[in-house]
Design an enzyme around this catalytic site. Structure first.
Site, short mmCIF file in Angstrom:
data_model
loop_
_atom_site.label_atom_id
_atom_site.label_comp_id
_atom_site.label_asym_id
_atom_site.label_seq_id
_atom_site.Cartn_x
_atom_site.Cartn_y
_atom_site.Cartn_z
N LEU A 112 32.11 41.02 36.23
CA LEU A 112 32.18 40.34 34.93
C LEU A 112 33.57 39.87 34.58
CD1 LEU A 112 30.20 42.49 32.37
CD2 LEU A 112 29.43 40.88 34.10
N LYS A 118 34.58 45.50 45.20
CA LYS A 118 35.09 45.26 43.86
C LYS A 118 36.62 45.28 43.81
CE LYS A 118 35.62 44.78 39.54
NZ LYS A 118 34.91 45.14 38.35
N LEU A 168 45.54 29.95 39.93
CA LEU A 168 46.88 29.56 40.37
C LEU A 168 47.71 29.14 39.16
CD1 LEU A 168 46.79 27.46 43.68
CD2 LEU A 168 47.65 29.78 43.31
N LYS A 201 43.87 37.45 27.42
CA LYS A 201 43.50 36.08 27.80
C LYS A 201 42.71 35.48 26.65
CE LYS A 201 39.13 36.82 30.21
NZ LYS A 201 38.42 36.71 31.48
N CYS A 255 41.14 45.48 33.81
CA CYS A 255 40.73 45.62 35.22
C CYS A 255 41.87 45.41 36.21
CB CYS A 255 39.61 44.63 35.51
SG CYS A 255 38.09 45.04 34.65
C1 UDX Z 1 38.74 40.31 36.10
C2 UDX Z 1 37.98 39.66 37.26
O1 UDX Z 1 38.14 38.23 37.21
C3 UDX Z 1 36.52 40.03 37.22
O2 UDX Z 1 35.83 39.48 38.32
C4 UDX Z 1 36.41 41.55 37.23
O3 UDX Z 1 35.06 41.94 37.14
C5 UDX Z 1 37.21 42.16 36.08
O4 UDX Z 1 38.56 41.71 36.15
P1 UDX Z 1 39.00 39.78 33.50
O5 UDX Z 1 39.79 41.04 33.39
O6 UDX Z 1 37.97 39.47 32.47
O7 UDX Z 1 38.22 39.76 34.90
O8 UDX Z 1 40.06 38.61 33.48
P2 UDX Z 1 40.48 37.36 34.40
O9 UDX Z 1 39.85 36.14 33.90
O10 UDX Z 1 40.30 37.68 35.82
O11 UDX Z 1 42.02 37.29 34.04
C6 UDX Z 1 42.89 38.39 34.30
C7 UDX Z 1 44.29 38.10 33.86
O12 UDX Z 1 44.91 37.18 34.74
C8 UDX Z 1 44.45 37.51 32.46
O13 UDX Z 1 45.52 38.16 31.81
C9 UDX Z 1 44.76 36.06 32.71
O14 UDX Z 1 45.51 35.50 31.68
C10 UDX Z 1 45.55 36.15 34.01
N1 UDX Z 1 45.51 34.93 34.82
C11 UDX Z 1 44.33 34.47 35.31
C12 UDX Z 1 46.69 34.27 35.12
O15 UDX Z 1 47.78 34.66 34.69
N2 UDX Z 1 46.65 33.14 35.90
C13 UDX Z 1 45.49 32.65 36.41
O16 UDX Z 1 45.53 31.64 37.11
C14 UDX Z 1 44.30 33.33 36.10
#
Ligand code: UDX
Length: 448
Positions: free
Chosen positions: A153, A213, A259, A339, A269
């Site tokens: 998720l 995972k 990216l 986020k 997570c």
């Molecule tokens: C993540 C995984 O994507 C998901 O598959 C797993 O089940 C749980 O962990 P989530 O924690 O909801 O999901 O957030 P995600 O959208 O992955 O973003 C994680 C963090 O990375 C955020 O702080 C976001 O701002 C950051 N991020 C994401 C970046 O800094 N750059 C990016 O290009 C993408």
């Protein structure tokens, strides 16, 4: 008939969505307040689309919530363990207390054959341990079995991710467990067939299912830290990491998603999972294989320090050995959630940076469209604004640290009239730089 134990983000979303798919579902939690909220039709966190589904399925009679292990044991054929596995207070490993409690309490109350399926993110080897717990606590004659099925998720897209997953992975030992899990996901496969899609199913062993995972999250974290490392190089070489990311992302072997350089990853997570993964690999004697994840973590935390340094420079403050002195400055921080489209502030880069700026002496005011209530709990020392305009009023510097649409779409001309100094740090490279510059702002992005 399915049960989901632990109605946090994961379990509540699954319970609601599987009722939507047509299953009879019970959601269980030890937290009575949380269960009362859910039973009353209120989702205790922010997730687009989930409130409507909750209310519709409560009304349909397919979904209910309870705090009784007996009720759960009596009701369901397949029990999904969705409890939290936080980072341990001491060290980097995962705390499995909640898994242990929920499994042993449930197992002891089972009166018929059932399948217990782990969904929580856990160190590899946990499924086997859960099997031993079940053997010890469940009536041996019942034939209770264990399986593992990780979830993927993403907050903000959780409903879609459950109803329309891009894959289902199951770790099973027997044909019976496999058949039960297939039945428990038939709704997902049927929906896909009706929409002319396919959901790939991977049937594998326990260890692989558990590893999938953490491997996926380690890969995503590495991709983000890779581009942030490139941002560091761009910063000293005079390059632009956004152009760089775009250019390498056109190669389909690399791909352009995840990216986005900026202030790095946070959330419930990615940070904890890469640490727990390293701790577990170390225990297994494969620590060297994941040593790079330590660097991934370091790159990530350096992004937070980068904003502090940049702020000091823009405000004309010198940095001593203890960091910069920002006393007497007023900084507006836009964003507290880790986020956008989430009210989650766990390990949030935005909130960590806001706290660091305040610690350096700045008068910091934080605004977030959804996460203020949660932020206040975690960082009560900060001052919060209930509106964007209120947050900006009189600020010497504006830091955009979560890329909410409200910030991306804000009019820099109008905002310029509110502040004392038109200095902006775009911590997520999400603003239209030419537009802000044209409105008289001094703009600093990340890695450009
Ligand atoms: C993540 C995984 O994507 C998901 O598959 C797993 O089940 C749980 O962990 P989530 O924690 O909801 O999901 O957030 P995600 O959208 O992955 O973003 C994680 C963090 O990375 C955020 O702080 C976001 O701002 C950051 N991020 C994401 C970046 O800094 N750059 C990016 O290009 C993408």
């Amino acid at each position: 008939r399915l049960s989901f134990l632990g109605t946090g983000y994961l379990g509540a979303t699954y319970a609601i969505c599987f009722a939507e798919l047509g299953y009879e579902v019970v959601g269980f939690d030890v937290d009575e307040a949380k269960i009362a909220k859910l039973a009353g039709g209120q989702v205790p966190f922010h997730e687009p689309g989930l409130d409507e589904l909750l209310r519709a399925n409560l009304a349909s009679g397919r979904l209910r919530f309870c705090t009784s292990y007996e009720e759960v044991a009596d009701f369901a054929d397949v029990h999904f363990i969705c409890v939290g596995t936080p980072q341990r207070a001491e060290g980097m490993g995962a705390d499995l207390t909640f898994v242990e409690t929920s499994v042993t309490r449930l197992a002891a109350r089972l009166r018929r054959r059932a399948l217990i399926v782990g969904k929580s993110t856990v160190p590899v080897g946990t499924a086997e341990w859960v099997e031993q717990l079940v053997a010890r606590h469940a009536d041996a004659g019942l034939g209770v079995e264990v399986a593992w099925s990780p979830e993927f998720l993403q907050e903000g897209f959780a409903v879609e991710d459950v109803l329309r997953p891009n894959r289902i992975v199951v770790g099973v030992r027997t044909e019976w467990a496999n058949a039960m899990l297939y039945a428990a996901h038939k709704g997902v496969f049927d929906l896909a067939a009706a929409e002319d899609r396919e959901v790939p199913l991977v049937v594998t062993d326990f260890a692989t299912a558990e590893l999938v995972k953490v491997a996926a999250n380690a890969f995503l974290a590495t991709k983000i830290s890779f581009i942030n490392a490139m941002a560091e190089v761009c910063e000293v070489a005079g390059g632009d990491v956004t152009q760089l990311a775009k250019s390498i992302g056109y190669d389909p072997r690399i791909g352009n998603r995840f990216l986005q350089a900026g202030v790095g990853f946070g959330g419930g997570c990615l940070p904890k999972d890469i640490r727990a993964f390293q701790a577990r690999a170390q225990e297994l004697g494969a620590g060297e294989a994941l040593r790079f994840l330590h660097e991934v973590d370091l790159v990530n935390t350096r992004r937070r320090a980068r904003v502090l340094g940049l702020a000091a420079r823009l405000l004309g403050r010198r940095s001593g050995p203890a960091g910069p002195d920002l006393s007497g400055t007023r900084i507006a921080v836009l964003g507290a959630a880790f986020k956008p489209n989430s009210d989650d502030v766990r390990d949030s880069p935005a909130l960590a940076i806001a706290a660091a700026l305040a610690k350096a002496g700045a008068e910091v005011r934080v605004y977030d469209p959804q996460a203020i209530e949660n932020a206040r709990r975690v960082a009560p020392q900060l001052t919060y604004s209930l509106s964007l305009d209120g947050c900006l009023a009189g600020a010497d510097l504006v830091c955009v640290l979560t890329e909410w649409a409200e910030f991306r779409n804000a009019d820099p001309q109008a905002l310029g009239a509110l502040v004392a100094g038109k200095l902006v740090i775009d911590g997520r490279n999400c603003l239209d730089e030419p537009l802000w510059t044209a409105a008289g702002w001094t703009y600093r992005g990340m890695g450009r």
